[in-house]
Design an enzyme around this catalytic site. Structure first.
Site, PDB file in Angstrom:
ATOM      1  N   GLU A  98       0.843  -1.200   0.000  1.00 26.40           N
ATOM      2  CA  GLU A  98       0.000   0.000   0.000  1.00 26.40           C
ATOM      3  C   GLU A  98       0.876   1.247   0.000  1.00 26.40           C
ATOM      4  OE1 GLU A  98      -3.435   1.820   3.028  1.00 26.40           O
ATOM      5  OE2 GLU A  98      -2.945  -0.318   3.031  1.00 26.40           O
ATOM      6  N   GLU A 149      -3.224  10.121   3.115  1.00 28.94           N
ATOM      7  CA  GLU A 149      -4.381  10.114   3.998  1.00 28.94           C
ATOM      8  C   GLU A 149      -4.507  11.492   4.662  1.00 28.94           C
ATOM      9  OE1 GLU A 149      -5.225   5.697   5.542  1.00 28.94           O
ATOM     10  OE2 GLU A 149      -3.359   6.529   6.318  1.00 28.94           O
TER      11      GLU A 149
END
Length: 265
Positions: free
Chosen positions: A136, A140
């Site tokens: 990943e 964010e």
């Protein structure tokens, strides 16, 4: 009550989404580049709109109706308190590309939501639901502090350990261009045309399995309060998205950064 199809745990998402598992070694080649400007055509043909739960780790259920057409050339991902008969306290939104993408440049023009306990995310991901190890790369945006962004990397299930990086502007005040460059030996993050962070292979192993590209909005659990701040029960917010693009390494093609700023601000 919601149907049982929504009551799935993380390991069962492969069934709920109809994903054909494949091992990391047999992972398909990276998909071609694209640019998505969410115009009048049926852009949903190119994206999967999530409609499932992910078990007790999340208090958000992803609902396809929470992805909203927000006018020509933009969409919104909505986070709202869920109806009383829902399986989760909050209804959020998530969409992803169906194909895996590998090394190259990823861009999005977006405005994250604001609010304690909130996360607005732009990231690549693959993992057990796709028959791969967890890998990943994250942008964010924490709703409690929108003048910074949280970056993180996962490789073969190991977490780098995220960090909050100052942006120099309030991301929730207006849409800006965000970019990730994923290379075999490093990852570089950019915001509004400026490099904000870099991780090289000497610091942390770089992911090497093609991942799906995601956009998501969700509310944090009480266990995440130190990171996200406590989530108020009446939290409502929106993440606006104007453009998403991917250009494979070593190729040319249109990207979100090619759009005139006046068309998306």
């Amino acid at each position: 009550m919601m149907s049982d199809a929504r009551k799935v745990n993380f390991g069962a998402i492969v069934v709920a989404l109809g994903i054909a598992p494949s091992s990391a070694g047999a992972q398909e080649a990276s998909a071609p580049g694209f640019i998505e400007v969410f115009d009048a055509r049926d852009w949903r043909r190119s994206w999967y709109l999530a409609d499932y739960d992910m078990g007790p780790k999340f208090v958000t259920g992803w609902r396809d109706e929470q992805v909203l057409d927000d006018g020509p050339g933009r969409i919104a991902l909505a986070l709202d308190p869920a109806p009383e008969d829902d399986t989760k306290p909050f209804a959020g939104a998530e969409l992803r590309r169906s194909d895996g993408h590998h090394f190259g440049a990823y861009e999005a023009i977006l405005r994250p939501g604001r609010g304690d306990g909130l996360v607005s995310a732009f990231f690549t991901y693959t993992g057990p639901p796709f028959g791969d190890p967890h890998e990943e790369i994250d942008f964010e945006f924490l709703g409690r502090e929108t003048s910074s962004v949280w970056i993180n990397v996962f490789t073969k299930g190991e977490k780098m350990g995220g960090r909050l990086v100052p942006l120099g502007f309030d991301a929730a005040a207006a849409p800006h261009l965000y970019r990730m460059e994923w290379r075999p030996d490093e990852i570089v993050w950019f915001a509004a045309g400026e490099e904000i962070a870099r991780v090289d292979a000497a610091t942390f192993p770089i992911p090497d399995v093609p991942g799906r590209l995601f956009l998501s909005i969700w509310a944090g659990t009480p266990a995440m309060a130190e990171w996200l701040a406590p989530t108020p029960g009446d939290l409502r917010s929106r993440m606006e998205v104007r453009c998403v693009s991917y250009r494979p390494a070593g190729t040319t093609g249109s990207e979100c950064s090619d759009l005139p700023p006046g068309t998306w601000r």
